[in-house]
Design an enzyme around this catalytic site. Sequence first.
Site, PDB file in Angstrom:
ATOM      1  N   GLU A  88       0.821  -1.119   0.059  1.00  0.00           N
ATOM      2  CA  GLU A  88      -0.136  -0.125   0.036  1.00  0.00           C
ATOM      3  C   GLU A  88       0.782   1.251   0.011  1.00  0.00           C
ATOM      4  O   GLU A  88       0.822   2.170  -0.774  1.00  0.00           O
ATOM      5  CB  GLU A  88      -0.948   0.181   1.332  1.00  0.00           C
ATOM      6  N   ASP A 108      -0.657  -5.065   3.228  1.00  0.00           N
ATOM      7  CA  ASP A 108      -1.273  -3.824   3.822  1.00  0.00           C
ATOM      8  C   ASP A 108      -0.775  -3.644   5.394  1.00  0.00           C
ATOM      9  O   ASP A 108      -0.804  -4.435   6.240  1.00  0.00           O
ATOM     10  CB  ASP A 108      -2.839  -4.136   3.981  1.00  0.00           C
ATOM     11  N   ASP A 111      -3.834  -2.232   8.263  1.00  0.00           N
ATOM     12  CA  ASP A 111      -5.077  -2.239   7.720  1.00  0.00           C
ATOM     13  C   ASP A 111      -5.964  -1.671   8.864  1.00  0.00           C
ATOM     14  O   ASP A 111      -6.282  -2.561   9.869  1.00  0.00           O
ATOM     15  CB  ASP A 111      -5.794  -3.611   6.976  1.00  0.00           C
ATOM     16  N   ASP A 238      -6.287  -4.691   0.527  1.00  0.00           N
ATOM     17  CA  ASP A 238      -7.042  -4.700   1.648  1.00  0.00           C
ATOM     18  C   ASP A 238      -7.610  -6.341   1.551  1.00  0.00           C
ATOM     19  O   ASP A 238      -7.943  -6.643   2.754  1.00  0.00           O
ATOM     20  CB  ASP A 238      -8.108  -3.663   1.182  1.00  0.00           C
TER      21      ASP A 238
END
Length: 298
Positions: A88, A108, A111, A238
């Site tokens: 990310e 991620d 998250d 995600d």
Amino acid sequence: MEFVCRAKMNGLWVSKAIMADVWQSSMDHAVAVARKAGEMVRGALKDDRTVMTKSSAVDLVTQTDQKVEQLIIQSVKEKFPTHRFIGEESVAAGESCNLTDDPTWIIDPIDGTTNFVHAFPFVAVSIGFSVNKQVEFGVVYSCLEDKMFTARRGRGAFCNGEPLQVSEQTDIHQAIVATEFGSSRDPTAVDHIFRSLRNILCLPVHGVRGAGTAAINMCLVASGCAEAYYEIGIHVWDVAAGSLIVSEAGGVLLDVDGGDVDLMSRRIVAANNRTIAERIVKEIESFTLQRDDAPLQS
């Protein structure tokens, strides 16, 4: 003599049995580095929550997001130097977001960054691993709960070593549905989000919930705590790990138009069974058809 099939990996023909061992080693490393990342997140909650923004005033990032991603990527590069990455924070910094057939770690680092900033207790490190554009294992570590969710393709899903199984509920009216509102505050986008939410809430369902993190929402479906989760605007990092955890726990994944899910499409419905998934799709279909340029969310 054991018969094994062969497949091509990085230009070389290897047995699928050997490949399986390679991926298990990668998964073991993912679990270990997720725990180490979780320790970093818990430590940062005490003294390092410097907040920055990305696409909007509510699209947050912290130094911890960046440090955790660096930790994971550097650790993997040392052990698996030929593997690729989609992270990310790396993408936010300008790197491409292309999913190829190569072994790829989809990361991620935090998250639920907004949760982290507010010490809201659902924060996850999410690591998916894809080969030939198919997720082979997923690891979601809910740091503050100390829950390690894992799944390996064809081998089931687990939380702290205990098997996961989705809910057996088939009546949408007795379901809990999870979703999120994303980071867009454009009034038109918000209107579309709430139109879908209103449709689902008024079916009626037992309730609508949101943990503030896609990965944990999907793990709640896998655990049988919620019957479905849907969202438009999420990213591959995600949902890559959580998608396999849901499917290996017996759940189903759909696009919001009812077709097969594409993890790069930025939209997903994850549910305990097809009956509930298709009913969710029906209630959010008008939103999708009316707005193909759905708000970008993180």
